[in-house]
Write a protein that holds these residues in place. Structure first.
Motif, PDB file in Angstrom:
ATOM      1  N   UNK A  21     -27.229  75.128 137.264  1.00 42.24           N
ATOM      2  CA  UNK A  21     -26.334  74.502 138.337  1.00 42.24           C
ATOM      3  C   UNK A  21     -25.538  73.470 137.315  1.00 42.24           C
ATOM      4  N   UNK A  22     -26.393  72.617 136.365  1.00 40.10           N
ATOM      5  CA  UNK A  22     -25.836  71.871 135.553  1.00 40.10           C
ATOM      6  C   UNK A  22     -24.674  72.474 134.561  1.00 40.10           C
ATOM      7  N   UNK A  23     -25.099  73.326 134.294  1.00 38.77           N
ATOM      8  CA  UNK A  23     -24.015  74.008 133.323  1.00 38.77           C
ATOM      9  C   UNK A  23     -22.947  74.504 133.852  1.00 38.77           C
ATOM     10  N   UNK A  24     -23.138  74.807 135.185  1.00 30.60           N
ATOM     11  CA  UNK A  24     -21.904  75.502 136.027  1.00 30.60           C
ATOM     12  C   UNK A  24     -20.946  74.321 136.184  1.00 30.60           C
ATOM     13  N   UNK A  25     -21.469  73.121 136.335  1.00 28.39           N
ATOM     14  CA  UNK A  25     -20.907  71.908 136.817  1.00 28.39           C
ATOM     15  C   UNK A  25     -19.895  71.578 135.881  1.00 28.39           C
ATOM     16  N   UNK A  26     -20.799  71.319 134.705  1.00 30.75           N
ATOM     17  CA  UNK A  26     -20.234  70.789 133.465  1.00 30.75           C
ATOM     18  C   UNK A  26     -19.099  71.731 132.881  1.00 30.75           C
ATOM     19  N   UNK A  27     -19.173  72.976 133.105  1.00 33.57           N
ATOM     20  CA  UNK A  27     -18.054  73.787 132.592  1.00 33.57           C
ATOM     21  C   UNK A  27     -16.983  74.025 133.428  1.00 33.57           C
ATOM     22  N   UNK A  28     -16.988  73.315 134.622  1.00 32.45           N
ATOM     23  CA  UNK A  28     -15.821  73.631 135.483  1.00 32.45           C
ATOM     24  C   UNK A  28     -14.279  73.337 134.831  1.00 32.45           C
ATOM     25  N   UNK A  84     -13.641  72.786 131.757  1.00 32.83           N
ATOM     26  CA  UNK A  84     -13.172  73.940 130.662  1.00 32.83           C
ATOM     27  C   UNK A  84     -13.052  75.403 131.013  1.00 32.83           C
ATOM     28  N   UNK A  85     -13.792  75.667 132.048  1.00 31.95           N
ATOM     29  CA  UNK A  85     -13.451  77.082 132.273  1.00 31.95           C
ATOM     30  C   UNK A  85     -12.135  77.352 133.288  1.00 31.95           C
ATOM     31  N   UNK A  86     -11.731  76.305 133.810  1.00 32.33           N
ATOM     32  CA  UNK A  86     -10.417  76.162 134.410  1.00 32.33           C
ATOM     33  C   UNK A  86      -9.256  75.921 133.529  1.00 32.33           C
ATOM     34  N   UNK A  87      -9.535  75.574 132.311  1.00 29.28           N
ATOM     35  CA  UNK A  87      -8.689  74.989 131.331  1.00 29.28           C
ATOM     36  C   UNK A  87      -8.077  73.938 131.672  1.00 29.28           C
ATOM     37  N   UNK A  88      -8.681  73.197 132.678  1.00 27.90           N
ATOM     38  CA  UNK A  88      -7.805  71.842 133.201  1.00 27.90           C
ATOM     39  C   UNK A  88      -7.670  70.750 132.408  1.00 27.90           C
ATOM     40  N   UNK A  89      -6.737  69.735 132.446  1.00 24.20           N
ATOM     41  CA  UNK A  89      -6.672  68.678 131.939  1.00 24.20           C
ATOM     42  C   UNK A  89      -7.905  67.767 131.963  1.00 24.20           C
ATOM     43  N   UNK A  90      -8.367  67.088 131.016  1.00 22.14           N
ATOM     44  CA  UNK A  90      -9.740  66.342 131.284  1.00 22.14           C
ATOM     45  C   UNK A  90      -9.292  65.269 132.125  1.00 22.14           C
ATOM     46  N   UNK A  91      -7.957  64.844 132.295  1.00 28.46           N
ATOM     47  CA  UNK A  91      -7.744  63.881 133.344  1.00 28.46           C
ATOM     48  C   UNK A  91      -7.151  64.051 134.565  1.00 28.46           C
ATOM     49  N   UNK A  92      -7.295  65.524 134.795  1.00 27.72           N
ATOM     50  CA  UNK A  92      -6.655  66.121 136.033  1.00 27.72           C
ATOM     51  C   UNK A  92      -7.586  65.481 137.370  1.00 27.72           C
ATOM     52  N   UNK A  93      -6.885  65.567 138.521  1.00 26.93           N
ATOM     53  CA  UNK A  93      -7.438  64.995 139.461  1.00 26.93           C
ATOM     54  C   UNK A  93      -8.941  65.499 139.825  1.00 26.93           C
ATOM     55  N   UNK A  94      -8.901  67.174 139.653  1.00 29.09           N
ATOM     56  CA  UNK A  94     -10.325  67.621 139.775  1.00 29.09           C
ATOM     57  C   UNK A  94     -11.494  67.255 138.745  1.00 29.09           C
ATOM     58  N   UNK A  95     -10.735  67.061 137.384  1.00 25.30           N
ATOM     59  CA  UNK A  95     -11.900  66.691 136.553  1.00 25.30           C
ATOM     60  C   UNK A  95     -12.291  65.172 136.881  1.00 25.30           C
ATOM     61  N   UNK A 131     -12.750  63.766 139.573  1.00 28.47           N
ATOM     62  CA  UNK A 131     -13.669  63.979 140.610  1.00 28.47           C
ATOM     63  C   UNK A 131     -14.811  64.487 140.094  1.00 28.47           C
ATOM     64  N   UNK A 132     -14.832  65.369 139.263  1.00 27.90           N
ATOM     65  CA  UNK A 132     -16.033  65.872 138.765  1.00 27.90           C
ATOM     66  C   UNK A 132     -16.883  65.122 137.650  1.00 27.90           C
ATOM     67  N   UNK A 133     -16.026  64.328 137.030  1.00 29.93           N
ATOM     68  CA  UNK A 133     -16.829  63.261 135.988  1.00 29.93           C
ATOM     69  C   UNK A 133     -17.478  62.168 137.161  1.00 29.93           C
ATOM     70  N   UNK A 134     -16.459  61.880 137.868  1.00 32.54           N
ATOM     71  CA  UNK A 134     -17.236  60.849 139.176  1.00 32.54           C
ATOM     72  C   UNK A 134     -18.718  61.333 139.585  1.00 32.54           C
ATOM     73  N   UNK A 135     -18.719  62.682 139.881  1.00 32.53           N
ATOM     74  CA  UNK A 135     -20.044  63.364 140.112  1.00 32.53           C
ATOM     75  C   UNK A 135     -20.913  63.160 138.897  1.00 32.53           C
ATOM     76  N   UNK A 136     -20.605  63.740 137.992  1.00 33.24           N
ATOM     77  CA  UNK A 136     -21.504  64.001 136.783  1.00 33.24           C
ATOM     78  C   UNK A 136     -22.022  62.452 136.031  1.00 33.24           C
TER      79      UNK A 136
END
Lengths: 74, 193
Positions: free
Chosen positions: A5-12, A14-25, A27-32
């Motif tokens: 589960x951790x691996x899946x969350x952490x790779x979101x 990069x898997x999306x090729x998202x900007x690391x500063x994008x809103x979704x990332x 939010x993800x960082x706030x979670x991790x």
């Protein structure tokens, strides 16, 4: 968090090729951030990118002259 | 369409019609972008300069085929990327041949990560780190390197990376992901030492 589960969350991002500063990332960082090991991993990926961004070459007048000469635009 | 885009379209049109002033202006507008991109991919001033010259020769010879359907800068990145890939194919470097087949430990999440220093950019003054960064990115096969530089250094959208490299969106995302994790793993020994 289980490793898969951790691996899946952490790779979101990069898997999306998202900007690391994008809103979704962000939010993800706030979670991790609640998981120190996850946070260290995400932070290190972000710092890897920032290191490569910071490394800037210089373009000289001499290089411009050579280019315009080769292109017959001088 | 914005005034900026209109001005650029007028400039491209004039250059397509062979106006030398417009051609010069177009070259000067994109020379630094292309040189920076080439340097970040090649990690050598000489190779970046060669790539810049070859890319501009290709751009000017193909300029009339630009049809305004894509963004001009994306079109330019596609030509420069192809120029880089052709150059590497000629060199037949074998350092990347096994990249796709080997196991990549950086693709797995470990149980323990050490936090990196807060201002790693300041460590660029460290020659050892710069050398390690150069070696790490040169160990990446060109197609991964191009995806990483286009996305994370040139700040293109993933869709534009896919368009520039003429690959699918999932392929572009996969290349960006693998490149980021590969480079992170290569730099870690220096960052946590």
């Amino acid at each position: 968090m289980e490793n898969s589960a951790k691996e899946r969350v952490l790779n979101i991002c990069t898997e999306l090729g998202e900007d690391l500063e994008s809103e979704s990332c962000v939010k993800l960082r706030e979670f991790v951030d609640t998981c120190p090991n996850c946070a260290a991993f995400v932070d290190s990926v972000k710092k890897t990118v920032s290191l490569y961004q910071a490394y800037q070459p210089e373009f000289s007048e001499n290089q411009r002259d050579k280019l315009l000469t080769i292109l017959k635009l001088k | 369409m914005s005034t900026k885009n209109n001005n650029e379209m007028a400039l491209i049109k004039a250059a397509q019609d062979g106006d030398p002033k417009a051609l010069r202006e177009l070259v000067q507008k994109y020379e630094k972008t292309i040189y920076n991109f080439a340097f970040k991919v090649c990690r050598s001033e000489d190779d970046a300069e060669d790539t810049l010259q070859e890319a501009f020769l290709s751009i000017l010879s193909a300029l009339k085929t630009f049809n305004y359907k894509s963004n001009f800068s994306t079109w330019i990145y596609r030509i420069v990327s192809n120029s880089c890939l052709m150059k590497w194919r000629k060199e037949k470097r074998d350092r990347w041949e096994s990249f796709e087949e080997i196991d990549h430990p950086e693709d797995r999440i470990q149980d323990n990560y050490t936090r990196w220093p807060d201002s790693p950019a300041q460590q660029l003054l460290d020659d050892e780190l710069r050398e390690q960064m150069d070696n790490a990115i040169l160990d990446l096969p060109p197609k991964y390197r191009l995806a990483f530089v286009l996305k994370d250094i040139e700040n293109l959208k993933v869709e534009e990376v896919a368009e520039s490299l003429e690959i699918s969106l999932p392929a572009a995302k996969a290349r960006i992901r693998r490149a980021r994790l590969f480079l992170r793993d290569k730099l870690e020994p220096l960052m946590v030492a």
